[in-house]
Design a protein around this motif. Sequence first.
Motif, mmCIF file in Angstrom:
data_model
loop_
_atom_site.group_PDB
_atom_site.id
_atom_site.type_symbol
_atom_site.label_atom_id
_atom_site.label_comp_id
_atom_site.label_asym_id
_atom_site.label_seq_id
_atom_site.Cartn_x
_atom_site.Cartn_y
_atom_site.Cartn_z
ATOM 1 N N ILE A 33 0.641 -5.139 -9.007
ATOM 2 C CA ILE A 33 1.262 -4.009 -9.253
ATOM 3 C C ILE A 33 1.840 -4.047 -10.600
ATOM 4 O O ILE A 33 2.450 -4.999 -11.179
ATOM 5 N N THR A 34 2.066 -2.668 -11.477
ATOM 6 C CA THR A 34 2.558 -2.801 -12.551
ATOM 7 C C THR A 34 3.767 -1.801 -12.569
ATOM 8 O O THR A 34 4.000 -1.180 -11.332
ATOM 9 N N LEU A 35 4.706 -1.980 -13.550
ATOM 10 C CA LEU A 35 5.773 -0.870 -13.528
ATOM 11 C C LEU A 35 5.162 0.483 -13.482
ATOM 12 O O LEU A 35 6.029 1.410 -12.946
ATOM 13 N N ASP A 36 4.234 0.932 -14.470
ATOM 14 C CA ASP A 36 3.839 2.078 -14.362
ATOM 15 C C ASP A 36 3.301 2.562 -13.040
ATOM 16 O O ASP A 36 3.617 3.734 -12.478
ATOM 17 N N ASP A 37 2.763 1.840 -11.925
ATOM 18 C CA ASP A 37 2.398 2.083 -10.597
ATOM 19 C C ASP A 37 3.480 2.453 -9.960
ATOM 20 O O ASP A 37 3.626 3.650 -9.238
ATOM 21 N N ILE A 38 4.674 1.823 -9.996
ATOM 22 C CA ILE A 38 5.858 1.986 -9.293
ATOM 23 C C ILE A 38 6.588 3.258 -9.637
ATOM 24 O O ILE A 38 7.128 4.011 -8.977
ATOM 25 N N ARG A 39 6.534 3.581 -10.859
ATOM 26 C CA ARG A 39 7.035 4.890 -11.400
ATOM 27 C C ARG A 39 6.147 6.132 -10.954
ATOM 28 O O ARG A 39 6.954 6.986 -10.379
ATOM 29 N N ARG A 40 4.888 5.830 -10.822
ATOM 30 C CA ARG A 40 4.149 7.033 -10.463
ATOM 31 C C ARG A 40 4.284 7.290 -9.013
ATOM 32 O O ARG A 40 4.538 8.278 -8.586
ATOM 33 N N TRP A 41 4.253 6.146 -8.013
ATOM 34 C CA TRP A 41 4.669 6.049 -6.926
ATOM 35 C C TRP A 41 6.000 6.682 -6.325
ATOM 36 O O TRP A 41 6.068 7.598 -5.452
ATOM 37 N N SER A 42 6.936 6.299 -7.325
ATOM 38 C CA SER A 42 8.379 6.697 -6.964
ATOM 39 C C SER A 42 8.512 8.127 -7.234
ATOM 40 O O SER A 42 9.447 9.001 -6.761
ATOM 41 N N ALA A 43 7.669 8.655 -8.142
ATOM 42 C CA ALA A 43 7.957 10.230 -8.373
ATOM 43 C C ALA A 43 7.420 11.002 -7.333
ATOM 44 O O ALA A 43 7.677 12.157 -7.245
ATOM 45 N N ASN A 44 6.487 10.455 -6.321
ATOM 46 C CA ASN A 44 6.207 11.243 -5.113
ATOM 47 C C ASN A 44 7.293 11.057 -3.981
ATOM 48 O O ASN A 44 7.155 11.662 -3.183
ATOM 49 N N TYR A 45 8.305 10.573 -4.429
ATOM 50 C CA TYR A 45 9.275 10.456 -3.302
ATOM 51 C C TYR A 45 9.829 11.825 -2.517
ATOM 52 O O TYR A 45 10.070 12.644 -3.279
ATOM 53 N N ASP A 46 9.815 11.913 -1.303
ATOM 54 C CA ASP A 46 10.108 13.034 -0.657
ATOM 55 C C ASP A 46 8.968 14.267 -1.042
ATOM 56 O O ASP A 46 9.611 15.412 -0.587
ATOM 57 N N LYS A 47 7.924 14.178 -1.495
ATOM 58 C CA LYS A 47 6.972 15.070 -1.588
ATOM 59 C C LYS A 47 5.834 14.965 -0.875
ATOM 60 O O LYS A 47 5.610 14.167 -0.192
ATOM 61 N N PRO A 48 5.379 16.076 -0.480
ATOM 62 C CA PRO A 48 4.122 15.934 0.458
ATOM 63 C C PRO A 48 3.040 15.296 -0.086
ATOM 64 O O PRO A 48 2.536 15.316 -1.183
ATOM 65 N N VAL A 49 2.313 14.345 0.607
ATOM 66 C CA VAL A 49 1.335 13.548 0.305
ATOM 67 C C VAL A 49 0.201 13.912 1.228
ATOM 68 O O VAL A 49 0.621 13.883 2.608
ATOM 69 N N THR A 50 -0.927 13.512 1.159
ATOM 70 C CA THR A 50 -2.141 13.957 2.324
ATOM 71 C C THR A 50 -2.901 12.659 2.322
ATOM 72 O O THR A 50 -3.045 11.693 1.074
ATOM 73 N N GLY A 51 -3.683 12.369 3.376
ATOM 74 C CA GLY A 51 -4.278 11.182 3.632
ATOM 75 C C GLY A 51 -5.700 11.612 4.655
ATOM 76 O O GLY A 51 -5.259 12.534 5.291
ATOM 77 N N THR A 52 -6.396 10.677 4.722
ATOM 78 C CA THR A 52 -7.624 11.009 5.706
ATOM 79 C C THR A 52 -7.474 9.658 6.559
ATOM 80 O O THR A 52 -7.662 8.717 6.242
ATOM 81 N N ILE A 53 -7.899 10.249 7.807
ATOM 82 C CA ILE A 53 -8.090 9.197 9.073
ATOM 83 C C ILE A 53 -9.343 9.308 9.101
ATOM 84 O O ILE A 53 -9.969 10.436 9.645
ATOM 85 N N LEU A 54 -10.415 8.198 9.014
ATOM 86 C CA LEU A 54 -11.562 8.070 9.260
ATOM 87 C C LEU A 54 -11.968 8.469 10.690
ATOM 88 O O LEU A 54 -11.285 7.870 11.478
ATOM 89 N N GLY A 55 -12.957 9.274 10.894
ATOM 90 C CA GLY A 55 -13.568 9.117 12.457
ATOM 91 C C GLY A 55 -14.182 7.813 13.123
ATOM 92 O O GLY A 55 -14.513 6.976 12.224
ATOM 93 N N ASP A 56 -13.955 7.650 14.206
ATOM 94 C CA ASP A 56 -14.304 6.454 15.040
ATOM 95 C C ASP A 56 -15.966 6.474 15.053
ATOM 96 O O ASP A 56 -16.634 7.593 15.018
ATOM 97 N N VAL A 57 -16.648 5.309 14.998
ATOM 98 C CA VAL A 57 -17.932 5.213 14.892
ATOM 99 C C VAL A 57 -18.396 5.544 16.585
ATOM 100 O O VAL A 57 -17.959 4.955 17.430
ATOM 101 N N ILE A 58 -19.406 6.398 16.842
ATOM 102 C CA ILE A 58 -20.008 6.829 18.097
ATOM 103 C C ILE A 58 -20.946 5.893 18.613
ATOM 104 O O ILE A 58 -22.282 5.516 17.767
ATOM 105 N N LEU A 59 -20.979 5.105 19.606
ATOM 106 C CA LEU A 59 -22.175 3.903 19.911
ATOM 107 C C LEU A 59 -22.862 4.549 21.213
ATOM 108 O O LEU A 59 -22.259 5.307 22.078
ATOM 109 N N ASP A 60 -24.226 4.294 21.395
ATOM 110 C CA ASP A 60 -24.879 4.804 22.420
ATOM 111 C C ASP A 60 -24.596 3.581 23.607
ATOM 112 O O ASP A 60 -23.839 2.566 23.377
ATOM 113 N N ALA A 61 -25.321 3.845 24.698
ATOM 114 C CA ALA A 61 -25.082 2.730 25.989
ATOM 115 C C ALA A 61 -25.357 1.221 25.445
ATOM 116 O O ALA A 61 -24.833 0.310 26.251
ATOM 117 N N ASP A 62 -26.387 0.981 24.497
ATOM 118 C CA ASP A 62 -26.704 -0.067 24.148
ATOM 119 C C ASP A 62 -25.683 -0.734 22.904
ATOM 120 O O ASP A 62 -25.798 -1.992 22.433
#
Length: 97
Positions: A33-62
Amino acid sequence: MTDHDDHDMREFVRSIFGSDDRTPRDVVPAQPITLDDIRRWSANYDKPVTGTILGDVILDADGIPIGVEPSRTITSLSGGVFISRVDADRLGIAEGD
């Protein structure tokens, strides 16, 4: 599959992945982690952020994959940045900063 076949398959997989003397080519070492990373992450405090939850793999009977459920996108508020004491000391960040 017989016990003999199962043993042979395990030995084959160990021969490919069980070697301690070489790192697989697709493994990338983590970057510190760098100080620039922390500054960038801190700038997002209390702001909306989005993320993706990947779908589960569907399996057949086998147990063979036949599809994937749809992914979901969620929006939340950023709760700030948490770092370890080791990283804080390394970057010269005092407690409470």
